[in-house]
Scaffold this motif. Structure first.
Motif, PDB file in Angstrom:
ATOM      1  N   SER A 266     -33.750 -74.126  51.185  1.00 45.97           N
ATOM      2  CA  SER A 266     -33.658 -72.667  51.174  1.00 45.97           C
ATOM      3  C   SER A 266     -34.213 -72.112  52.486  1.00 45.97           C
ATOM      4  O   SER A 266     -35.073 -72.732  53.111  1.00 45.97           O
ATOM      5  N   GLN A 271     -36.362 -66.728  58.524  1.00 46.94           N
ATOM      6  CA  GLN A 271     -34.893 -66.662  58.551  1.00 46.94           C
ATOM      7  C   GLN A 271     -34.381 -65.506  57.685  1.00 46.94           C
ATOM      8  O   GLN A 271     -33.490 -64.754  58.071  1.00 46.94           O
ATOM      9  N   GLY A 297     -35.509 -75.824  66.921  1.00 45.58           N
ATOM     10  CA  GLY A 297     -35.646 -76.340  65.563  1.00 45.58           C
ATOM     11  C   GLY A 297     -36.059 -75.301  64.543  1.00 45.58           C
ATOM     12  O   GLY A 297     -36.317 -75.624  63.388  1.00 45.58           O
ATOM     13  N   GLY A 299     -34.215 -73.078  63.327  1.00 47.41           N
ATOM     14  CA  GLY A 299     -33.103 -72.815  62.410  1.00 47.41           C
ATOM     15  C   GLY A 299     -32.304 -71.559  62.724  1.00 47.41           C
ATOM     16  O   GLY A 299     -31.918 -70.808  61.833  1.00 47.41           O
ATOM     17  N   LYS A 300     -32.000 -71.367  64.006  1.00 47.79           N
ATOM     18  CA  LYS A 300     -31.246 -70.185  64.408  1.00 47.79           C
ATOM     19  C   LYS A 300     -29.799 -70.248  63.933  1.00 47.79           C
ATOM     20  O   LYS A 300     -29.190 -69.230  63.621  1.00 47.79           O
ATOM     21  N   THR A 301     -29.249 -71.482  63.864  1.00 47.33           N
ATOM     22  CA  THR A 301     -27.838 -71.606  63.502  1.00 47.33           C
ATOM     23  C   THR A 301     -27.561 -71.030  62.119  1.00 47.33           C
ATOM     24  O   THR A 301     -26.556 -70.349  61.909  1.00 47.33           O
ATOM     25  N   ARG A 449     -41.688 -80.550  58.600  1.00 48.68           N
ATOM     26  CA  ARG A 449     -41.682 -81.136  59.938  1.00 48.68           C
ATOM     27  C   ARG A 449     -43.028 -81.766  60.239  1.00 48.68           C
ATOM     28  O   ARG A 449     -44.059 -81.155  60.000  1.00 48.68           O
ATOM     29  N   ASP A 550     -28.510 -81.430  67.947  1.00 43.68           N
ATOM     30  CA  ASP A 550     -29.283 -81.718  66.744  1.00 43.68           C
ATOM     31  C   ASP A 550     -28.873 -83.051  66.125  1.00 43.68           C
ATOM     32  O   ASP A 550     -27.807 -83.176  65.543  1.00 43.68           O
TER      33      ASP A 550
HETATM   34  P1  ADP Z   1     -32.335 -74.189  66.515  1.00 43.69           P
HETATM   35  O1  ADP Z   1     -33.121 -72.978  66.194  1.00 43.69           O
HETATM   36  O2  ADP Z   1     -33.033 -75.052  67.521  1.00 43.69           O
HETATM   37  O3  ADP Z   1     -30.909 -73.894  66.884  1.00 43.69           O
HETATM   38  P2  ADP Z   1     -31.081 -75.451  64.296  1.00 43.69           P
HETATM   39  O4  ADP Z   1     -30.396 -74.249  63.807  1.00 43.69           O
HETATM   40  O5  ADP Z   1     -30.268 -76.451  65.033  1.00 43.69           O
HETATM   41  O6  ADP Z   1     -32.322 -75.040  65.189  1.00 43.69           O
HETATM   42  O7  ADP Z   1     -31.826 -76.119  63.066  1.00 43.69           O
HETATM   43  C1  ADP Z   1     -32.556 -77.301  63.214  1.00 43.69           C
HETATM   44  C2  ADP Z   1     -32.476 -78.133  61.985  1.00 43.69           C
HETATM   45  O8  ADP Z   1     -33.189 -77.535  60.918  1.00 43.69           O
HETATM   46  C3  ADP Z   1     -31.064 -78.327  61.473  1.00 43.69           C
HETATM   47  O9  ADP Z   1     -30.914 -79.673  61.103  1.00 43.69           O
HETATM   48  C4  ADP Z   1     -30.979 -77.409  60.265  1.00 43.69           C
HETATM   49  O10 ADP Z   1     -30.082 -77.890  59.310  1.00 43.69           O
HETATM   50  C5  ADP Z   1     -32.399 -77.449  59.746  1.00 43.69           C
HETATM   51  N1  ADP Z   1     -32.802 -76.265  59.012  1.00 43.69           N
HETATM   52  C6  ADP Z   1     -32.502 -74.983  59.330  1.00 43.69           C
HETATM   53  N2  ADP Z   1     -33.089 -74.129  58.465  1.00 43.69           N
HETATM   54  C7  ADP Z   1     -33.782 -74.884  57.578  1.00 43.69           C
HETATM   55  C8  ADP Z   1     -34.587 -74.592  56.416  1.00 43.69           C
HETATM   56  N3  ADP Z   1     -34.806 -73.335  56.041  1.00 43.69           N
HETATM   57  N4  ADP Z   1     -35.132 -75.624  55.758  1.00 43.69           N
HETATM   58  C9  ADP Z   1     -34.917 -76.879  56.167  1.00 43.69           C
HETATM   59  N5  ADP Z   1     -34.170 -77.229  57.214  1.00 43.69           N
HETATM   60  C10 ADP Z   1     -33.601 -76.249  57.930  1.00 43.69           C
END
Ligand code: ADP
Ligand code: MG
Length: 694
Positions: A266, A271, A297, A299-301, A449, A550
């Motif tokens: 979640s 986020q 890391g 979770g911006k995506t 993490r 990633d």
């Molecule tokens: P960045 O901000 O560097 O772009 P990413 O969007 O690539 O980061 O996310 C990094 C990793 O964390 C990805 O593998 C994603 O699936 C995971 N992730 C994102 N949000 C969460 C969350 N809320 N809980 C667990 N894992 C997450």
């Protein structure tokens, strides 16, 4: 917007100022002084104390001394290599004034034997005897009053003297009529700042070193003027951008709910907060111009994906642009499965799409069959037409400045804009370089993490590193090995990725792969895919992997010649590991011996994983200009304002500028008109264009 008449004298040619001829005028150009107005904010950087002393015995050389003397005998040198000397006597003792390559007749006139003079200059020992070489000032006693106690020192260059600058600056300040105040009166009173004319007089005639401090009220006021003018410009840009929106995007929440239900985790509360801010912006009739700042890391995506879904829920389309093909593909892979499950059509468009395939995608886009388009800058090419683009997301765009963002805004026509960056920058700089945007911050990492163990290892211990790596590979672990250059260069002594790849292959075999910036992108993707699948265990790479890639299974990051990378780059690189729940390691290999500053920088990386802390350190070590690169960031160079030590003023300037424009968008009020004067004085041309348009 035409220039107000009261400012005319300040926009005259430099030669109209006393003591400035054509040659001096051209020397001043290299100091950035083109018009009298440019002298106003060109302030002294030091003062020299010209306080009178009884005798040179009152100071310990080397020191600057001002003393009254009686001129004695002249000693003409016998050879050209010897100096011309003039004996003088102060209240207590005798000493020499010394001149190299001097003209005797000139010195006879300047220092007639038997007369009294006030002299000021630097006293130094030569062969154990105190002397003054080339005094800064030699004045007749009746002129002595002309020499102020504290003499300002300007950042001068070749071809122009301090005295010329001081005189011209004073004359320029004198030409400034009393203008209507543009600073908010409450702020002015609260801070105890002087009015503009008084501030300029004080700043150009400091009454001691304290007047040069960033805390001196006159300098604070002038710094604020600069920051305020700049923030007005950004606020005008922001208003112009926000006014262009097509229609509000009101999401139903349905698609987001479906995707969130399908996710194995979640969202973090950071986020959620960011998505809520974006949601509310998109619902508003004004165009969104928001920056999502989040460490690697964070979770911006996911945030971007949810935002894109809002656009689709509202019946429109969304697009996301990544800086590299690898990243665009990765976005696609990460998103497409969840999107399909929710019935959303996602497509990928990159420079590699050609011919019929590309035409088909463009047709689907124009008809609205494609809901979300992912890709590289190819997605904003001219012939790419959307049916109803509601949101444009730009990922990892920390290398773009204000100007480029404004261009993008123009292209995205009526769409909301979300820019994402993983480069944490201190708040003061964020306000400076992203002041035209609203900011959301992901200040929390997804749970689970583990900290990354980071070690500094000298290249003399390379064998140990190889040993460590082959054991790790035997255990099934995956590693990145980053090298600074692609081709072996004779000039720059760097281990190239290619030769490192060869040596690691020789030891570890087929499980070693190579990816670098000069490879054709299809090949690059194939290698990345094999790394993602775990077929490749050790990926030797140049910094193409710096942004965003990633691969959660990778747990080891080796950075070769770490000392030549920038702090934020190292932080980005390390951020490629530590993404799963397994223990991760980062090895910073360096070439011994390390210099003091390189050591300090590597220690920062070793000791913290907090991107903001690293950015603050980077700022402290390198200074604001270097950190983002003025040209790249769109960050202006301020003459008076000090971004590191006056960051609080920047925040005040931003909110004040936005408040003023909310009340008076066309700058027509009394205060608005005053602000126009400020913009003229500080060359905010872009602001002026925006006012003209608006
Ligand atoms: P960045 O901000 O560097 O772009 P990413 O969007 O690539 O980061 O996310 C990094 C990793 O964390 C990805 O593998 C994603 O699936 C995971 N992730 C994102 N949000 C969460 C969350 N809320 N809980 C667990 N894992 C997450
Ligand atoms: Mg990313």
């Amino acid at each position: 917007m035409s220039r107000p008449d009261v400012l005319f004298p300040l926009f005259a040619e430099l030669e109209t100022l006393p003591g400035i001829g054509p040659r001096t005028a051209s020397a001043l150009k290299s100091l950035g002084i083109l018009r009298p107005k440019d002298f106003l904010f060109f302030l002294p950087q030091a003062v020299i104390d010209r306080g009178r002393k009884e005798s040179i015995r009152d100071c310990v050389p080397p020191c600057v001394l001002t003393v009254e003397v009686e001129v004695g005998a002249h000693f003409v040198p016998r050879s050209k290599s010897q100096p011309y000397r003039v004996a003088v006597r102060d209240a207590q003792t005798e000493f020499f004034l010394v001149f190299f390559h001097a003209r005797g007749d000139f010195l006879q006139k300047l220092l007639p034997t038997g007369q009294r003079r006030l002299i000021s200059g630097k006293v130094e020992f030569f062969d154990g005897i105190a002397q003054m070489a080339h005094p800064d000032h030699v004045l007749r006693i009746e002129e002595a009053g002309d020499l102020p106690r504290f003499e300002p020192v300007y950042p001068a260059g070749a071809g122009v003297t301090q005295r010329q600058i001081a005189k011209a600056a004073a004359a320029s300040v004198d030409r400034l009529a009393a203008l209507q105040e543009w600073i908010d009166p409450h702020l002015l009173t609260r801070e105890g700042w002087p009015a503009l004319n008084a501030a300029l007089l004080q700043a150009h005639a400091p009454q001691g070193p304290g007047d040069l401090a960033v805390t001196a009220p006159a300098r604070q006021r002038l710094a604020y003027d600069e920051l305020f003018a700049y923030q007005i410009t950004l606020a005008l840009a922001r208003t112009a951008l926000r006014s262009g929106k097509g229609s509000p995007s009101i999401g139903t929440g349905d698609l987001r709910r479906k995707v969130l239900d399908a996710l194995p985790f979640s969202p973090t509360s950071a986020q959620r907060r960011a998505v809520a801010q974006i949601d509310s912006d998109m619902q508003s009739p004004e165009r969104m111009n928001r920056l999502l700042q989040g460490d690697v890391g964070s979770g911006k995506t996911l945030v971007a994906f949810l935002a894109l879904l809002i656009a689709v829920e509202a019946g429109g389309q969304g697009a996301m642009m990544a800086p590299t093909e690898i990243l665009a593909r990765q976005h696609h892979e990460g998103i497409v499965g969840y999107a399909l499950a929710a019935g959303v059509h996602v497509a990928l468009l990159t420079g590699r799409d050609k011919g019929r395939e590309r035409a088909a995608k463009l047709a689907d886009l124009a008809s609205g069959k494609i809901d979300i388009l992912l890709g590289t800058h190819a997605i904003f090419q001219k012939d790419v037409e959307f049916k109803d683009l509601r949101l444009a997301v730009v990922d990892e765009q920390h290398r773009f400045g204000v100007d480029q963002r404004m261009e993008l805004g123009a292209k995205g026509a009526a769409a909301d804009v979300l820019v994402m960056t993983a480069t944490p920058i201190p708040r003061s700089l964020a306000l400076a370089s992203y002041g035209d945007m609203d900011i959301s911050v992901l200040d929390e990492k997804p749970p689970g993490r583990k900290p990354i163990k980071t070690a500094m290892i000298s290249d003399g211990r390379m064998e140990e590193v190889f040993g460590h790596l082959s054991r790790a590979v035997a255990e099934g672990k995956q590693a990145y090995w980053v090298c600074p250059l692609v081709e072996e260069s004779e000039i720059v002594d760097l281990t190239s990725a290619q030769s490192r790849f060869a040596s690691l292959r020789a030891r570890l075999g087929e499980v070693v792969g190579l990816v670098h910036g000069q490879m054709p992108s299809a090949e690059k993707d194939a290698v990345m895919a094999r790394f993602q699948l775990g077929e490749i265990k050790v990926l030797v790479a140049t910094t193409v992997i710096e942004v965003g890639v990633d691969v959660p299974g990778a747990t080891i990051m080796v950075i070769e010649r770490a000392e030549i990378f920038g702090l934020s780059q190292l932080h980005q690189l390390r951020g490629r590991v530590g993404r799963g729940s397994a223990e991760s390691t980062c090895l910073l290999l360096y070439q011994a011996p390390l210099g003091a500053s390189a050591l300090r920088r590597l220690k920062v990386i070793r000791d913290t994983e907090d991107g903001f802390a690293i950015a603050e350190e980077d700022l402290a070590i390198r200074g604001a200009g270097d950190l983002i690169g003025t040209a790249q960031s769109g960050l202006p160079s301020f003459r008076v304002a000090d971004l590191e030590r006056q960051s609080a003023l920047m925040a005040i300037a931003q909110s004040d500028a936005r408040r003023l424009l909310a009340e008076d968008p066309g700058l027509h009020s009394l205060r608005g008109k005053a602000v126009r004067h400020l913009l003229w004085l500080l060359d905010q041309d872009r602001a002026m264009q925006l006012i003209r348009v608006g």
